[in-house]
Design an enzyme around this catalytic site. Sequence first.
Site, mmCIF file in Angstrom:
data_model
loop_
_atom_site.group_PDB
_atom_site.id
_atom_site.type_symbol
_atom_site.label_atom_id
_atom_site.label_comp_id
_atom_site.label_asym_id
_atom_site.label_seq_id
_atom_site.Cartn_x
_atom_site.Cartn_y
_atom_site.Cartn_z
ATOM 1 C CB THR A 180 -19.995 2.940 -15.958
ATOM 2 O OG1 THR A 180 -21.254 2.557 -15.982
ATOM 3 C CG2 THR A 180 -19.040 2.216 -16.836
ATOM 4 N N GLY A 181 -20.391 4.288 -12.899
ATOM 5 C CA GLY A 181 -21.041 4.666 -11.976
ATOM 6 C C GLY A 181 -21.113 4.265 -10.777
ATOM 7 N N GLY A 183 -25.060 5.286 -5.253
ATOM 8 C CA GLY A 183 -26.218 4.689 -5.745
ATOM 9 C C GLY A 183 -26.176 3.204 -6.083
ATOM 10 C CE1 TYR A 185 -32.774 7.795 -16.729
ATOM 11 C CE2 TYR A 185 -35.159 7.212 -16.598
ATOM 12 C CZ TYR A 185 -33.840 6.974 -16.172
ATOM 13 O OH TYR A 185 -33.329 5.971 -15.277
HETATM 14 N N1 LIG Z 1 -32.516 5.284 -8.934
HETATM 15 C C1 LIG Z 1 -33.443 4.712 -9.471
HETATM 16 O O1 LIG Z 1 -34.765 4.647 -8.723
HETATM 17 C C2 LIG Z 1 -33.360 4.149 -10.831
HETATM 18 C C3 LIG Z 1 -34.494 3.509 -11.160
HETATM 19 C C4 LIG Z 1 -34.494 2.973 -12.519
HETATM 20 C C5 LIG Z 1 -33.330 2.975 -13.293
HETATM 21 N N2 LIG Z 1 -32.134 3.538 -12.811
HETATM 22 C C6 LIG Z 1 -30.871 3.462 -13.418
HETATM 23 O O2 LIG Z 1 -29.929 2.783 -12.860
HETATM 24 C C7 LIG Z 1 -28.765 3.418 -12.904
HETATM 25 C C8 LIG Z 1 -28.147 3.746 -11.706
HETATM 26 O O3 LIG Z 1 -29.012 4.808 -11.204
HETATM 27 P P1 LIG Z 1 -28.633 5.584 -9.602
HETATM 28 O O4 LIG Z 1 -29.772 6.156 -9.276
HETATM 29 O O5 LIG Z 1 -28.008 4.565 -8.784
HETATM 30 O O6 LIG Z 1 -27.535 6.729 -10.317
HETATM 31 P P2 LIG Z 1 -26.836 7.784 -9.226
HETATM 32 O O7 LIG Z 1 -27.233 7.694 -7.965
HETATM 33 O O8 LIG Z 1 -27.170 9.118 -9.892
HETATM 34 O O9 LIG Z 1 -25.348 7.596 -9.483
HETATM 35 C C9 LIG Z 1 -24.966 7.553 -10.538
HETATM 36 C C10 LIG Z 1 -23.328 7.212 -10.850
HETATM 37 O O10 LIG Z 1 -22.950 7.429 -12.179
HETATM 38 C C11 LIG Z 1 -21.863 8.189 -12.058
HETATM 39 N N3 LIG Z 1 -22.094 9.144 -13.275
HETATM 40 C C12 LIG Z 1 -22.979 9.813 -13.672
HETATM 41 N N4 LIG Z 1 -22.698 10.416 -14.644
HETATM 42 C C13 LIG Z 1 -21.228 10.256 -15.129
HETATM 43 C C14 LIG Z 1 -20.435 10.549 -15.904
HETATM 44 N N5 LIG Z 1 -20.786 11.387 -16.892
HETATM 45 N N6 LIG Z 1 -19.101 10.076 -16.186
HETATM 46 C C15 LIG Z 1 -18.873 9.147 -15.123
HETATM 47 N N7 LIG Z 1 -19.619 8.599 -14.074
HETATM 48 C C16 LIG Z 1 -20.871 9.096 -14.074
HETATM 49 C C17 LIG Z 1 -21.963 9.093 -10.862
HETATM 50 O O11 LIG Z 1 -20.336 9.015 -10.400
HETATM 51 P P3 LIG Z 1 -19.903 10.544 -9.931
HETATM 52 O O12 LIG Z 1 -20.933 11.366 -9.489
HETATM 53 O O13 LIG Z 1 -19.027 10.214 -8.844
HETATM 54 O O14 LIG Z 1 -19.328 10.957 -11.164
HETATM 55 C C18 LIG Z 1 -22.481 7.933 -9.777
HETATM 56 O O15 LIG Z 1 -21.484 6.830 -9.525
HETATM 57 C C19 LIG Z 1 -28.998 4.575 -13.967
HETATM 58 O O16 LIG Z 1 -28.777 3.846 -15.313
HETATM 59 C C20 LIG Z 1 -30.358 4.999 -13.933
HETATM 60 O O17 LIG Z 1 -30.895 5.280 -15.044
HETATM 61 C C21 LIG Z 1 -32.304 3.986 -11.513
#
Ligand SMILES: NC(=O)c1ccc[n+]([C@@H]2O[C@H](COP(=O)([O-])OP(=O)(O)OC[C@H]3O[C@@H](n4cnc5c(N)ncnc54)[C@H](OP(=O)(O)O)[C@@H]3O)[C@@H](O)[C@H]2O)c1
Length: 290
Positions: free
Chosen positions: A9-10, A14, A164
């Site tokens: 998912t997602g 990212g 969050y």
């Molecule tokens: N980035 C960080 O620094 C960080 C740090 C700690 C933990 N995390 C965790 O790692 C995970 C990934 O983070 P990320 O920063 O890579 O996320 P991101 O850049 O926001 O990417 C989010 C992805 O999730 C999808 N998405 C979001 N809401 C959705 C929904 N309602 N339905 C379907 N798809 C959805 C988006 O797809 P579309 O937009 O194409 O729909 C996109 O593919 C998350 O769980 C986040 O909490 C991230």
Amino acid sequence: MRGKTVLVTGGTAGIGKETARGLARLGATVILVGRNPDRARNAADELSQEADGEVTVLPADLADLAGLRRLAEQVAGRYGRLDVLVNNAGGVNAERRLTRDGVEATFAVNVLAPYALTCLLLPLLRTADGGRVVNLTGGLPDGAIDPDNLQGEKTFLGWTFTQYNHTKTALMAMSHRFASLLGEEVTVNVAYPGHASTPGNRAIPMRAFPYLYRPVAPLVRLLGPLLLSDLTRAARSSIHLASSPEVEGITGAYFDARTRRASWPAGALDARGQEAVWSLCERLSGLSPA
Ligand SMILES: NC(=O)c1ccc[n+]([C@@H]2O[C@H](COP(=O)([O-])OP(=O)(O)OC[C@H]3O[C@@H](n4cnc5c(N)ncnc54)[C@H](OP(=O)(O)O)[C@@H]3O)[C@@H](O)[C@H]2O)c1
């Protein structure tokens, strides 16, 4: 991973996209889930060029329970089996809002969707030889779970990431409970990716940051790609838990950004908190693993 089917998912951006890339390079058939069909197709086209396995797309909104049911039906219809489910999608909301199902949006995507998708796909994961579920945590999931505020009903502090962090503790509590119920039949583990510069965190509005952090936030964003982990590093733990023979049979474990087994935060293990999260997920989704 040849011959294995993985759903991320997602997976369209990212850390999720990078996780999908890594697993496709290992030969897995990878299903990307995202809301936007064009973005999902573009990601699949990009990953296909360097993949050893097939990369396909199933668009779905994870904040919509009916959409999750449709998604699970499509996976069952097309693949009939699932080896790995990576519940990667997650996010921050600056303000409290409800989804179409009446669920607070952060809780809906960060906790309820992983719970519901795991329940819905469990029959397919059970047909795999050693099915795995990997859930992504983040933030500071070290506080206590407040059973009366899981959906920010009493206080919603989007601007300090409070909701969050609370949802990520709740996700860990739910994952731990899931693992203890399933035993080794299907493993459930949690990965922490570390901080990475992704489209999601670059888009977090300034009002979502604590006041003291706001003056330096633009600079941190600008320097993000230098200061934060690159995506390859951030995807390591998810890829490890999804694919490594080293973690075969390991369940109910928490892995840090360097793929090392870590201690669970106390809040995630608290029995009362776990029960509150679990029963809320059951009630809101109408689903249970049985
Ligand atoms: N980035 C960080 O620094 C960080 C740090 C700690 C933990 N995390 C965790 O790692 C995970 C990934 O983070 P990320 O920063 O890579 O996320 P991101 O850049 O926001 O990417 C989010 C992805 O999730 C999808 N998405 C979001 N809401 C959705 C929904 N309602 N339905 C379907 N798809 C959805 C988006 O797809 P579309 O937009 O194409 O729909 C996109 O593919 C998350 O769980 C986040 O909490 C991230």
